[in-house]
Design an enzyme around this catalytic site. Structure first.
Site, short mmCIF file in Angstrom:
data_model
loop_
_atom_site.label_atom_id
_atom_site.label_comp_id
_atom_site.label_asym_id
_atom_site.label_seq_id
_atom_site.Cartn_x
_atom_site.Cartn_y
_atom_site.Cartn_z
N SER A 1 -10.35 -1.91 -9.37
CA SER A 1 -11.07 -0.65 -9.19
C SER A 1 -11.68 -0.18 -10.51
O SER A 1 -12.50 -0.88 -11.09
CB SER A 1 -10.12 0.39 -8.57
OG SER A 1 -10.81 1.46 -8.00
N ASP B 1 -10.66 -1.48 -1.79
CA ASP B 1 -10.11 -1.30 -3.13
C ASP B 1 -8.89 -2.18 -3.39
O ASP B 1 -7.96 -2.22 -2.59
CB ASP B 1 -9.73 0.18 -3.30
CG ASP B 1 -9.48 0.59 -4.73
OD1 ASP B 1 -8.60 0.00 -5.38
OD2 ASP B 1 -10.16 1.52 -5.20
#
Length: 289
Positions: A68, A180
């Site tokens: 991320s 993610d």
């Protein structure tokens, strides 16, 4: 379970690498140090403070794995940007690109704005074009697997790694629905260990999210919930790192993009406190001396 993926090829790289930079070798050090850069949205700016200290000390980095926000920072460092350059980029960026476009199918935001923003700086680079080996971590939302990208288009892979479920529509690729990387490996120690490194320095950003305070903003509530869900696998990952850097970021949340100076300062402080351990590792070949 962990699987290797290939990022969409997208645009071709423009070729030449930036020669300005990188984190240079310290004389006498033969260890290959890997960085595991954790997720945390705006908190990822604290990575720049950590990296700035390493850069100033001339400590080389042999490989980077990022999840991320850690993937964003890792990609730009691997492409040849210096920490001071990235601090200026963080200060000058209009972060509204994170909230552009809605998927008609899901009603969620598109994460494509992240990819477009990154390509302002990466210019379509592939993983093979980078100056430092990079792995980008995402998650398969259906199978619950960690998906690691080390080939293909870097900006696209980082976009996928930043596709927070519940905010962004999953990215569909080769029959997988990707989101993610923090869902399965928020601090990617295992991933960087697979990159032929001798020691791992892990940077974790969510350990002090609320510090006993009541969450007020919806984004804070979501971040706290995610942090609780991540706690077990993050602890397991950090246990396999040789050195863990965990900046004290209480009071600073995942949307505080205007707090660049605070994030950088706190990242620097955490890294500076850990320098004796790191320097011992470089000089003696072991953190435990």
């Amino acid at each position: 379970m962990r699987v290797e993926g290939q990022a969409n090829s997208g645009r071709k790289s423009s070729g030449g690498l930036r020669k300005a930079v990188g984190l240079k070798d310290e004389e006498g050090s033969s260890l290959r140090v890997g960085l595991a850069l954790g997720g945390g949205a705006a908190r990822g700016i604290a990575h720049l403070g950590v990296l700035q200290v390493l850069w100033e000390r001339g400590i080389s980095i042999g490989a980077i794995a990022g999840t991320s926000a850690g993937a964003v920072v890792g990609a730009l460092i691997a492409a040849g940007f210096t920490p001071p350059e990235l601090i200026e980029i963080a200060k000058s960026s209009n972060w509204w690109f994170l909230a552009r476009g809605v998927s008609l199918k899901t009603g969620l935001l598109h994460s494509s704005g992240i990819e477009k923003w990154l390509n302002r700086y990466l210019d379509g680079k592939g993983f093979a074009d980078l100056e430092i080996p990079l792995a980008v971590v995402a998650s398969d939302l259906v199978r619950g697997e960690t998906v690691v990208f080390r080939q293909g288009d870097v900006a696209w892979a980082v976009r996928v790694s930043c596709t927070v479920p519940g905010i962004y529509a999953p990215v569909e690729c080769q029959g997988r629905f990707l989101v993610d990387g923090g869902l399965t490996e928020n601090v990617p120690v295992d991933t960087v260990l697979a990159m032929d490194v001798d020691r791992v320095l892990a940077v974790s950003l969510n350990g002090s999210f609320l510090d006993g305070e009541r969450p007020e903003r919806p984004a804070d509530v979501m971040q706290q919930a995610i942090s609780i869900l991540q706690r077990a696998h993050v602890k397991e990952q950090l246990g396999r790192a040789d050195l863990v850097i965990a900046p004290e970021l209480a009071g600073l949340g995942l949307t505080d993009f205007d707090a660049v100076d605070d994030f950088v300062r706190l990242g620097r402080e955490a890294m500076e406190q850990a320098l004796p351990q790191l320097e011992s590792m470089l000089e003696k070949g072991s953190l435990h001396g």
